[in-house]
Design a protein around this motif. Structure first.
Motif, short mmCIF file in Angstrom:
data_model
loop_
_atom_site.label_atom_id
_atom_site.label_comp_id
_atom_site.label_asym_id
_atom_site.label_seq_id
_atom_site.Cartn_x
_atom_site.Cartn_y
_atom_site.Cartn_z
N TRP A 171 0.84 -1.22 0.13
CA TRP A 171 0.00 0.13 0.11
C TRP A 171 0.80 1.22 0.03
O TRP A 171 0.48 2.36 -0.90
CB TRP A 171 -0.83 0.00 1.18
CG TRP A 171 -1.86 1.27 1.56
CD1 TRP A 171 -2.70 1.43 0.51
CD2 TRP A 171 -1.60 2.22 2.18
NE1 TRP A 171 -3.31 2.52 1.05
CE2 TRP A 171 -2.52 2.98 2.04
CE3 TRP A 171 -0.55 2.56 3.09
CZ2 TRP A 171 -2.74 4.58 2.74
CZ3 TRP A 171 -0.89 3.79 4.04
CH2 TRP A 171 -1.64 4.51 3.58
N LEU A 172 2.08 1.45 0.74
CA LEU A 172 2.74 2.29 0.77
C LEU A 172 3.59 2.77 -0.53
O LEU A 172 3.48 3.90 -0.96
CB LEU A 172 3.95 2.05 1.77
CG LEU A 172 3.56 2.00 3.13
CD1 LEU A 172 4.63 2.04 4.07
CD2 LEU A 172 2.93 3.76 3.77
N THR A 191 2.16 2.57 -3.50
CA THR A 191 1.06 3.14 -4.20
C THR A 191 0.62 4.65 -3.77
O THR A 191 0.58 5.59 -4.25
CB THR A 191 -0.07 2.20 -4.35
OG1 THR A 191 0.11 1.27 -4.86
CG2 THR A 191 -1.06 3.03 -5.34
N HIS A 192 0.34 4.68 -2.17
CA HIS A 192 -0.01 5.95 -1.60
C HIS A 192 1.03 6.65 -0.88
O HIS A 192 0.80 7.99 -0.61
CB HIS A 192 -1.12 5.42 -0.47
CG HIS A 192 -2.22 4.73 -1.28
ND1 HIS A 192 -2.34 3.33 -1.73
CD2 HIS A 192 -3.51 5.42 -1.73
CE1 HIS A 192 -3.37 3.24 -2.22
NE2 HIS A 192 -4.25 4.18 -2.16
N GLY A 193 2.31 6.09 -0.63
CA GLY A 193 3.50 7.03 -0.08
C GLY A 193 3.32 6.89 1.36
O GLY A 193 4.47 6.89 1.94
N GLY A 194 2.12 7.04 1.97
CA GLY A 194 1.97 6.77 3.31
C GLY A 194 2.65 7.99 4.21
O GLY A 194 2.74 8.09 5.44
N GLN A 214 -3.76 9.06 6.69
CA GLN A 214 -4.51 8.81 5.61
C GLN A 214 -5.72 7.77 5.79
O GLN A 214 -5.37 7.05 6.90
CB GLN A 214 -3.65 8.39 4.47
CG GLN A 214 -2.56 9.18 3.70
CD GLN A 214 -1.77 8.61 2.41
OE1 GLN A 214 -2.55 8.08 1.64
NE2 GLN A 214 -0.66 8.61 2.58
N CYS A 215 -6.73 8.14 5.07
CA CYS A 215 -7.76 7.02 5.37
C CYS A 215 -7.80 6.06 4.32
O CYS A 215 -7.40 6.18 3.11
CB CYS A 215 -9.20 7.68 5.12
SG CYS A 215 -10.60 6.70 5.24
N ILE A 216 -7.79 4.75 4.67
CA ILE A 216 -7.79 3.65 3.77
C ILE A 216 -9.32 3.03 3.79
O ILE A 216 -9.74 2.45 4.79
CB ILE A 216 -6.67 2.37 4.51
CG1 ILE A 216 -5.77 3.15 4.62
CG2 ILE A 216 -6.72 1.18 3.32
CD1 ILE A 216 -4.52 2.38 5.13
N ASP A 266 -12.26 0.55 -1.80
CA ASP A 266 -10.98 1.01 -2.85
C ASP A 266 -9.97 0.20 -3.02
O ASP A 266 -9.08 0.31 -3.80
CB ASP A 266 -10.63 2.20 -2.24
CG ASP A 266 -11.67 3.24 -2.31
OD1 ASP A 266 -12.67 3.10 -2.95
OD2 ASP A 266 -11.55 4.49 -1.51
N LEU A 267 -9.81 -1.04 -2.12
CA LEU A 267 -8.84 -2.03 -2.36
C LEU A 267 -8.89 -3.01 -3.47
O LEU A 267 -10.11 -3.22 -3.83
CB LEU A 267 -8.71 -2.67 -0.96
CG LEU A 267 -8.11 -1.79 0.26
CD1 LEU A 267 -8.15 -2.69 1.32
CD2 LEU A 267 -6.75 -0.95 0.08
N TRP A 290 -4.30 5.48 8.92
CA TRP A 290 -2.87 5.45 8.99
C TRP A 290 -2.11 6.61 9.44
O TRP A 290 -2.37 7.76 8.91
CB TRP A 290 -2.25 5.21 7.45
CG TRP A 290 -0.59 5.20 7.29
CD1 TRP A 290 -0.15 6.30 6.82
CD2 TRP A 290 0.26 3.98 7.64
NE1 TRP A 290 1.41 5.77 6.50
CE2 TRP A 290 1.40 4.67 7.35
CE3 TRP A 290 0.06 3.05 8.54
CZ2 TRP A 290 2.48 3.86 7.48
CZ3 TRP A 290 1.18 2.08 8.69
CH2 TRP A 290 2.35 2.52 8.25
#
Length: 204
Positions: free
Chosen positions: A91-92, A94-97, A101-103, A107-108, A126
């Motif tokens: 996940w990181l 793709t999203h950077g982290g 952030q909301c997961i 959306d997965l 997160w």
């Protein structure tokens, strides 16, 4: 400050008191192990969530579960935590982290959504633990049955900064303690023996 907090001063006061107490307790902690357990359990005094999981990240980018709420000794080899440990690095990428952030499970990708919904509620939040240099040291995942309220979402930004500072202090403290123990152990005699072994090894 969010309008809903300003509309209920007594609630804001309770939240602020809980936040200050938690931060004060965190400043008195001496190891990351104790801090990890504190964060997954005591963050509940600030916001509601079903499950909290704290993961640490080594300087080599290896992730491991450090603490799970409501669990004294989490089984890091169990399917839930193995799945989570594999999910976070993916996940990181793709999203950077960076930053809270909301997961959302919806959306997965399908292969990640199915195990998520099997073990977790639909909303994840997160909170990264970042050093002052921007290095990712770990992160706190909070899993909720519902979206966070406006004041809870606003609070995530503060927790990100506060928790990161405390975590980095403990990481540096543990590194310094380790170096000090090594320095004490490395007496002149032991240094000479290790040097000799190293020279002989290199010679071969």
């Amino acid at each position: 400050m969010p309008a809903e907090v300003m509309a209920d001063p007594s609630r804001a006061t309770r939240k602020l008191a809980a936040l200050l107490e938690l931060e004060a307790t965190l400043r008195g902690v001496e190891t990351t192990a104790i801090a990890a357990r504190l964060l997954v359990h005591e963050t509940r005094s600030l916001m509601g969530y079903r499950q909290g999981v704290l993961l640490g990240c080594s300087s080599r980018g290896r992730w491991r579960v450090r603490a799970v709420s409501d669990v004294v000794d989490p089984d890091c080899g169990g399917p839930f935590l193995l799945c989570l440990r594999a999910f976070v690095p993916q996940w990181l990428l793709t999203h950077g982290g960076r930053g809270p952030q909301c997961i959302v499970a919806a959306d997965l990708p399908e292969e990640q959504r199915r195990p998520w919904l099997e073990w977790l509620p639909g909303f994840g939040y997160w909170i990264p633990l970042e050093s002052i240099w921007g290095n990712l040291m770990g992160g706190l995942l909070l899993f909720c049955e519902r979206p966070l309220s406006q004041d809870e979402s606003w609070l995530l930004g503060h927790l990100c900064s506060s928790y990161s500072q405390s975590w980095e202090r403990l990481v540096l403290l543990e590194q310094r303690t380790l170096f000090w123990r090594m320095a004490v152990w490395m007496t002149p005699g032991r240094t000479a023996v290790l040097t000799t072994v190293l020279v002989v090894t290199l010679a071969f």
